[in-house]
Motif scaffolding. Structure first.
Motif, short mmCIF file in Angstrom:
data_model
loop_
_atom_site.label_atom_id
_atom_site.label_comp_id
_atom_site.label_asym_id
_atom_site.label_seq_id
_atom_site.Cartn_x
_atom_site.Cartn_y
_atom_site.Cartn_z
N ASN A 124 0.84 -1.19 0.00
CA ASN A 124 0.00 0.00 0.00
C ASN A 124 0.87 1.24 0.00
OD1 ASN A 124 -3.10 -0.79 0.79
ND2 ASN A 124 -1.63 -2.26 1.60
N LEU A 125 0.56 2.19 -0.86
CA LEU A 125 1.37 3.41 -1.00
C LEU A 125 0.49 4.65 -1.02
CD1 LEU A 125 4.09 4.88 -1.69
CD2 LEU A 125 3.50 4.52 -4.10
N LYS A 126 0.94 5.67 -0.29
CA LYS A 126 0.33 7.00 -0.37
C LYS A 126 1.43 7.99 -0.68
CE LYS A 126 -2.47 10.35 2.19
NZ LYS A 126 -3.14 10.63 3.50
N ARG A 127 1.26 8.77 -1.75
CA ARG A 127 2.28 9.72 -2.20
C ARG A 127 1.73 11.14 -2.13
NH1 ARG A 127 6.50 8.93 -6.07
NH2 ARG A 127 5.62 6.87 -6.48
N THR A 128 2.47 12.02 -1.44
CA THR A 128 2.11 13.43 -1.37
C THR A 128 3.27 14.23 -1.93
OG1 THR A 128 0.84 13.05 0.65
CG2 THR A 128 1.38 15.33 0.13
N GLN A 129 3.00 15.03 -2.96
CA GLN A 129 4.07 15.79 -3.61
C GLN A 129 3.71 17.27 -3.65
OE1 GLN A 129 5.99 13.95 -6.95
NE2 GLN A 129 6.22 15.89 -8.03
N ILE A 130 4.68 18.13 -3.31
CA ILE A 130 4.47 19.57 -3.30
C ILE A 130 5.72 20.28 -3.79
CG2 ILE A 130 2.79 19.62 -1.41
CD1 ILE A 130 5.10 20.26 0.47
N CYS A 131 5.57 21.53 -4.16
CA CYS A 131 6.71 22.38 -4.51
C CYS A 131 6.94 23.39 -3.40
CB CYS A 131 6.46 23.11 -5.83
SG CYS A 131 6.50 22.03 -7.28
N LEU A 132 8.19 23.56 -2.99
CA LEU A 132 8.55 24.49 -1.93
C LEU A 132 9.23 25.71 -2.52
CD1 LEU A 132 10.09 21.89 0.55
CD2 LEU A 132 7.75 22.76 0.54
N LYS A 133 9.32 26.76 -1.74
CA LYS A 133 10.07 27.94 -2.16
C LYS A 133 11.56 27.62 -2.14
CE LYS A 133 6.71 31.33 -0.46
NZ LYS A 133 6.47 32.45 0.48
N GLY A 134 12.30 28.20 -3.07
CA GLY A 134 13.75 28.02 -3.08
C GLY A 134 14.20 27.18 -4.27
N ASN A 135 15.49 26.81 -4.24
CA ASN A 135 16.07 25.98 -5.30
C ASN A 135 17.15 25.10 -4.70
OD1 ASN A 135 18.36 27.61 -4.95
ND2 ASN A 135 17.66 29.05 -6.51
N TYR A 136 17.92 24.45 -5.56
CA TYR A 136 18.89 23.49 -5.03
C TYR A 136 19.97 24.14 -4.17
CZ TYR A 136 22.30 24.54 -8.79
OH TYR A 136 23.20 25.14 -9.64
N CYS A 137 20.20 25.43 -4.36
CA CYS A 137 21.17 26.12 -3.52
C CYS A 137 20.72 26.15 -2.06
CB CYS A 137 21.38 27.55 -4.01
SG CYS A 137 22.28 27.66 -5.57
N ASP A 138 19.42 26.32 -1.85
CA ASP A 138 18.89 26.39 -0.48
C ASP A 138 19.04 25.04 0.22
OD1 ASP A 138 17.64 29.16 -0.54
OD2 ASP A 138 16.66 28.23 -2.26
N LEU A 139 18.75 23.95 -0.50
CA LEU A 139 18.91 22.62 0.09
C LEU A 139 20.38 22.34 0.36
CD1 LEU A 139 17.84 19.91 0.98
CD2 LEU A 139 17.80 19.18 -1.42
N TYR A 140 21.23 22.68 -0.59
CA TYR A 140 22.67 22.47 -0.42
C TYR A 140 23.18 23.23 0.80
CZ TYR A 140 27.70 22.78 -1.21
OH TYR A 140 29.07 22.73 -1.05
#
Length: 224
Positions: A124-140
């Motif tokens: 059984n799978l439940k997938r929730t996907q969203i877009c956040l503010k920022g870009n890969y620089c913020d995660l890095y």
């Protein structure tokens, strides 16, 4: 200079400043700079071998097309087939966050989709996907500040200290699994945790805590 001209001038200055700031951000996170990041190679596990995610629910992280991708697998117990996974993928324009929840058991779970079988049990799978503010620089930036590319994993509770005034601990949910891909570099590691124990490496414990909080908080707060 009239009011309209002043407003136009201020707008132009603001636009130029934003473009320069954005360009500088991308320049700092260019492939050339990120490729120089100190990075420990593959560490402990085979990729995507962990519990329910061996069922090809998500592709191997080595095949990710994103400049940066972070996966955090949070089991409900060491031997449980119930798992949450938090995934952040960064591009130059956005951060894409995905929360995956899985149950492997006989039958189906309300609100979940059955995506396969494991012998007589349903996946059984439940997938929730969203877009956040920022870009890969913020995660890095978050990962870099918390030493994520070089941090040691832990596989034994002997590396931890028992908290005072705690008589027992429960090791049924005492491991977290991480996978990270930064351009062409990939690694993964396990981290032990338990309410009754503290990491003997205080800095490592703080770093992992900050990263988990960043992942869970950003995804949870944006789920509608």
């Amino acid at each position: 200079m009239n009011l309209i001209s002043k407003n136009v001038l201020l707008l132009m200055v603001s636009v130029i400043y934003s473009i320069n700031a954005y360009s500088q951000n991308l320049k700092d996170c260019s492939f050339e700079n990120l490729s120089k990041t100190k990075f420990y190679p593959d560490s402990m596990l085979q990729f995507n071998s962990y519990n329910t995610f061996r069922y090809d629910i998500i592709a191997n992280i080595k095949n990710s097309k994103y400049p940066i991708e972070l996966r955090y697998y949070c089991p409900k117990g060491n031997y449980s087939k119930t798992t949450n996974a938090y995934i952040l993928r960064g591009t130059k324009d956005s951060l894409i966050a995905t929360k995956l929840e899985t149950y492997v058991l006989i039958g189906s779970v309300p609100g979940f989709t059955v995506v396969g079988k494991d012998h007589n049990e349903s996946i059984n799978l439940k997938r929730t996907q969203i877009c956040l503010k920022g870009n890969y620089c913020d995660l890095y930036d978050v990962l870099s500040k918390n030493n994520f590319f070089t941090i040691r994993g832990s596989t034994q509770l002997k590396e931890f200290n028992k908290k005072k005034n705690v008589e027992h601990y429960n090791d049924s949910g005492s491991q977290a699994y991480f996978e990270i891909k930064l351009w062409g570099k990939v690694r993964n590691f396990i981290y032990d945790y338990d309410p009754g124990w503290t990491d003997s490496d205080i800095k490592r414990g703080e770093n992992i805590h900050q990263i988990i909080e960043y992942l869970i908080t950003n995804i949870k707060d944006n789920v509608k």
